[in-house]
Design a protein around this motif. Structure first.
Motif, PDB file in Angstrom:
ATOM      1  N   PRO A 105       6.549  11.876  -7.451  1.00 61.39           N
ATOM      2  CA  PRO A 105       6.118  11.691  -6.452  1.00 61.39           C
ATOM      3  C   PRO A 105       5.761  10.361  -6.827  1.00 61.39           C
ATOM      4  N   GLU A 106       5.281   9.774  -5.573  1.00 62.37           N
ATOM      5  CA  GLU A 106       5.201   8.435  -5.337  1.00 62.37           C
ATOM      6  C   GLU A 106       3.339   8.065  -5.315  1.00 62.37           C
ATOM      7  N   VAL A 107       2.459   9.145  -4.842  1.00 61.01           N
ATOM      8  CA  VAL A 107       1.424   9.077  -5.100  1.00 61.01           C
ATOM      9  C   VAL A 107       0.798  10.528  -5.810  1.00 61.01           C
ATOM     10  N   ALA A 163       6.597  17.321   0.320  1.00 63.73           N
ATOM     11  CA  ALA A 163       7.682  16.500   0.730  1.00 63.73           C
ATOM     12  C   ALA A 163       6.920  14.658   1.361  1.00 63.73           C
ATOM     13  N   HIS A 164       6.264  14.733   0.950  1.00 64.68           N
ATOM     14  CA  HIS A 164       5.666  13.395   1.409  1.00 64.68           C
ATOM     15  C   HIS A 164       5.069  12.757   0.550  1.00 64.68           C
ATOM     16  N   GLY A 165       5.631  12.822  -1.096  1.00 66.45           N
ATOM     17  CA  GLY A 165       5.633  12.637  -1.977  1.00 66.45           C
ATOM     18  C   GLY A 165       4.077  12.263  -3.294  1.00 66.45           C
ATOM     19  N   ILE A 166       3.199  13.480  -1.786  1.00 65.15           N
ATOM     20  CA  ILE A 166       2.300  13.385  -2.717  1.00 65.15           C
ATOM     21  C   ILE A 166       2.415  14.663  -3.721  1.00 65.15           C
ATOM     22  N   ALA A 167       1.192  14.414  -5.316  1.00 63.29           N
ATOM     23  CA  ALA A 167       1.439  14.818  -5.966  1.00 63.29           C
ATOM     24  C   ALA A 167      -0.747  15.356  -6.626  1.00 63.29           C
ATOM     25  N   TYR A 168      -0.698  16.542  -7.123  1.00 62.64           N
ATOM     26  CA  TYR A 168      -2.432  16.599  -7.158  1.00 62.64           C
ATOM     27  C   TYR A 168      -2.464  17.497  -8.580  1.00 62.64           C
ATOM     28  N   VAL A 169      -3.096  16.751  -9.486  1.00 57.23           N
ATOM     29  CA  VAL A 169      -2.958  18.387 -10.478  1.00 57.23           C
ATOM     30  C   VAL A 169      -5.457  17.878 -10.031  1.00 57.23           C
ATOM     31  N   THR A 170      -5.502  19.320 -10.476  1.00 53.77           N
ATOM     32  CA  THR A 170      -6.805  19.859 -10.192  1.00 53.77           C
ATOM     33  C   THR A 170      -7.037  19.411 -11.908  1.00 53.77           C
ATOM     34  N   GLU A 171      -8.656  20.229 -11.522  1.00 57.88           N
ATOM     35  CA  GLU A 171      -9.528  19.530 -12.574  1.00 57.88           C
ATOM     36  C   GLU A 171     -10.041  21.426 -12.801  1.00 57.88           C
ATOM     37  N   ASP A 172      -9.518  22.268 -12.691  1.00 58.96           N
ATOM     38  CA  ASP A 172      -9.105  23.434 -13.077  1.00 58.96           C
ATOM     39  C   ASP A 172      -8.047  23.039 -13.145  1.00 58.96           C
ATOM     40  N   THR A 203       0.458  -1.248  -0.059  1.00 57.27           N
ATOM     41  CA  THR A 203       0.300   0.153  -0.004  1.00 57.27           C
ATOM     42  C   THR A 203       1.095   0.949   0.179  1.00 57.27           C
ATOM     43  N   ALA A 204       0.479   2.480  -1.112  1.00 57.34           N
ATOM     44  CA  ALA A 204       1.320   3.270  -1.140  1.00 57.34           C
ATOM     45  C   ALA A 204       1.019   4.888  -0.622  1.00 57.34           C
ATOM     46  N   GLY A 211       5.382   1.899 -10.849  1.00 56.75           N
ATOM     47  CA  GLY A 211       5.533   1.822  -9.264  1.00 56.75           C
ATOM     48  C   GLY A 211       5.161   2.496  -8.783  1.00 56.75           C
ATOM     49  N   LYS A 212       4.398   3.819  -9.553  1.00 63.64           N
ATOM     50  CA  LYS A 212       3.736   5.216  -8.833  1.00 63.64           C
ATOM     51  C   LYS A 212       2.360   4.551  -8.456  1.00 63.64           C
ATOM     52  N   ALA A 213       1.844   5.362  -7.610  1.00 65.33           N
ATOM     53  CA  ALA A 213       0.578   5.013  -7.294  1.00 65.33           C
ATOM     54  C   ALA A 213      -0.823   5.606  -7.819  1.00 65.33           C
TER      55      ALA A 213
END
Length: 518
Positions: free
Chosen positions: A436-438, A349-358, A269-270, A467-469
């Motif tokens: 990012p890992e996630v 910093a904890h490896g999370i990235a977010y691509v926004t809908e807007d 689990t990532a 291997g990215k989640a």
């Protein structure tokens, strides 16, 4: 024989030495719904801006005829006086004015400079009834949703005695219910003899509503197809036929082949979200994300499906730096360790990235260049004594331009000049660059063409192969079915189901999306 309401002959339009339109032809009959399809950058919106006077004579070559008479509109007001009205994808409404004020803005019912408010309200109420909008004329635009705002734009067009209505991506930001209502309204306008040109990437909607479709590719009109022989006749053209015209080839596989990840951390689990609860940022008594728990493993693409208002975006934004709402409980764990995501830098910093809908509001600085948008997430790494190494910055952007196949003349070009699909690739590049890992993707293919979608699908599949989640949020069920290993469903802020790839169908997902609780 009745003359076409619109005939476009050999239109040529250049921007700074780049040919956007190269001899485009188009004919629209009275009372016809004529769709225009093409990949991002094919010239669809540019053509409509030429027709409607946004681009004035002298900036283009060719001939435009309205009812058999040659015309060349100097501005939008000139085209509107002849009954040609364009509704852009970005709606041109003033949020703090009333519906009535917006409908007649610049076209007021006035005598000697004084607005006749009685007549204005009566006429506005009549137009609102005509488009099926049960709102009072005094209601502010800011107090209604995007779907209803589209109807206000059409009411505004009808107030100008429209004969040719041009709609640019009219359902791009609408839910299924609002889309269905709008498409029904377009059918009603056709029955009244009003011709409509509809620009859309949604091929199912085109097959549902259009009589004829013209396909643009690389600034040229490559073919015009008859979709149906009568308004109530079934569509004769399949989606694959339209796609072949748009991209110049068959897309045998719209989605990349599914390949299981076999790395060392496969199956581990990532990302684990547990008991995540968020309250509305203004109405603090209202819970918008209610006790949501889900997991994403390394090398896995996990979908999130739900109708408008289900809480999918609210979940994603609140996890990523608590960018939405008031956190009311729950934890986030990355690789088995509970982490703090109270701010965006912490989440990154904890490896999370977010691509926004807007992407235009939250994803990009539209007036800045491609290379500066891509480098935004990694400026400290490229800085020496507080000064960014511009050579390194451009080199980074050039690598992503090649690997992501971003169509631009230069990484120094302002990102606002790119097509929607290429803008989305810039957003993806920016976040992939953080390593990012996630990766949380919120409507990653909204408003982009079928060819650019296929390229983004390939990028996402490649990330999973590394291997990215990936948490993949989408309103398009075929997209989720084609891309995801598992799919969660949401309704009213709660998880209502979890469906394995082999068990997932549109019917199964829709059943879960419309129930109250798991």
């Amino acid at each position: 024989m009745t003359a076409p309401v619109l005939a476009v002959r050999g239109i040529v339009k250049d921007f700074a030495g780049v040919r956007a339109l190269d001899g485009v032809d188009l004919t629209v009959a009275p009372g016809e719904v004529h769709a225009i399809c093409g990949e991002n950058g094919a010239g669809k919106s540019t053509l409509m801006k030429v027709v409607s006077g946004v681009h004035p004579p002298g900036s283009w070559e060719g001939r435009i005829e309205l009812d058999g008479e040659e015309v060349a509109f100097r501005n939008v007001r000139a085209s509107e006086r002849r009954g040609v009205v364009i509704i852009h994808q970005e709606l041109a409404l003033v949020p703090h004015l009333s519906l009535a004020e917006n409908i007649f803005l610049g076209n007021e019912h006035a005598r000697r400079g004084i607005v006749d408010w009685g007549r204005t309200m009566r006429h506005a109420a009549e137009l609102l009834r005509r488009v099926g909008l049960p709102e009072q004329p005094q209601t502010r635009v800011a107090d209604i949703g995007v779907g209803k705002q589209q109807l206000v734009e059409i009411a505004k067009a009808l107030s100008k005695e429209v004969r040719l209505l041009i709609l640019d991506e009219p359902t791009a930001a609408l839910n299924d219910e609002d889309s269905a209502h709008l498409l029904g309204l377009i059918s009603g306008l056709r029955d009244q003899g009003i011709a409509c040109i509809v620009i859309s990437h949604k091929l199912q909607e085109i097959r549902r509503i259009a009589d004829t479709v013209t396909i643009l590719r690389d600034g040229r009109s490559v073919e015009t197809l008859t979709v149906r022989t009568a308004p109530d006749a079934p569509a004769r053209i399949e989606e694959d036929r339209i796609i072949r015209g748009m991209v110049g080839r068959d897309l045998d596989h719209r989605f990349p082949e599914h390949v299981a990840y076999e790395g060392e951390d496969a199956g581990r689990t990532a990302l684990e979200i547990s008991g995540w609860t968020v309250r509305h940022p203004i109405d603090h008594q209202r819970t918008v994300v209610d006790d949501v728990s889900l997991t994403v493993r390394h090398g896995e693409i996990v979908g999130v499906a739900g109708l408008m208002g289900a809480g999918r975006t609210e979940l994603a934004m609140s996890v990523f730096g608590r960018s939405y709402g008031i956190h009311d409980g729950g934890t986030v764990a990355v690789d088995g360790r509970v982490v703090s995501t109270r701010t965006v830098p912490e989440a990154v910093a904890h490896g999370i990235a977010y691509v926004t809908e807007d992407r235009k509001t939250y994803g990009l600085n539209l007036i800045d260049t491609v290379h500066r948008n891509i480098s935004l997430t990694s400026l400290p790494a490229m800085a020496r004594h507080g000064v960014v190494d511009e050579h390194e910055e451009r080199g980074l952007a050039e690598r992503y331009r090649r690997s992501m196949r971003i169509k631009t003349s230069s990484v120094l070009e302002p990102v606002e000049r790119l097509s929607g699909g290429n803008q989305q690739k810039v957003v993806l590049s920016k976040w992939i660059n953080t390593g990012p890992e996630v990766l949380i993707l919120d409507e990653p293919t909204r408003g982009i063409d079928i060819g650019a979608k296929a390229e983004i699908y390939a990028v996402v599949r490649d990330l999973a192969a590394q291997g990215k989640a990936v948490l993949f949020i989408s309103s398009e069920l075929p997209e989720l079915l084609g891309m995801c290993d598992r799919i969660y469903t949401m309704a009213a802020g709660r998880l209502t189901g979890e469906v394995a790839r082999e068990d997932a169908t549109q019917e199964v997902l829709m059943r879960h999306m419309t129930q109250d609780r798991n």
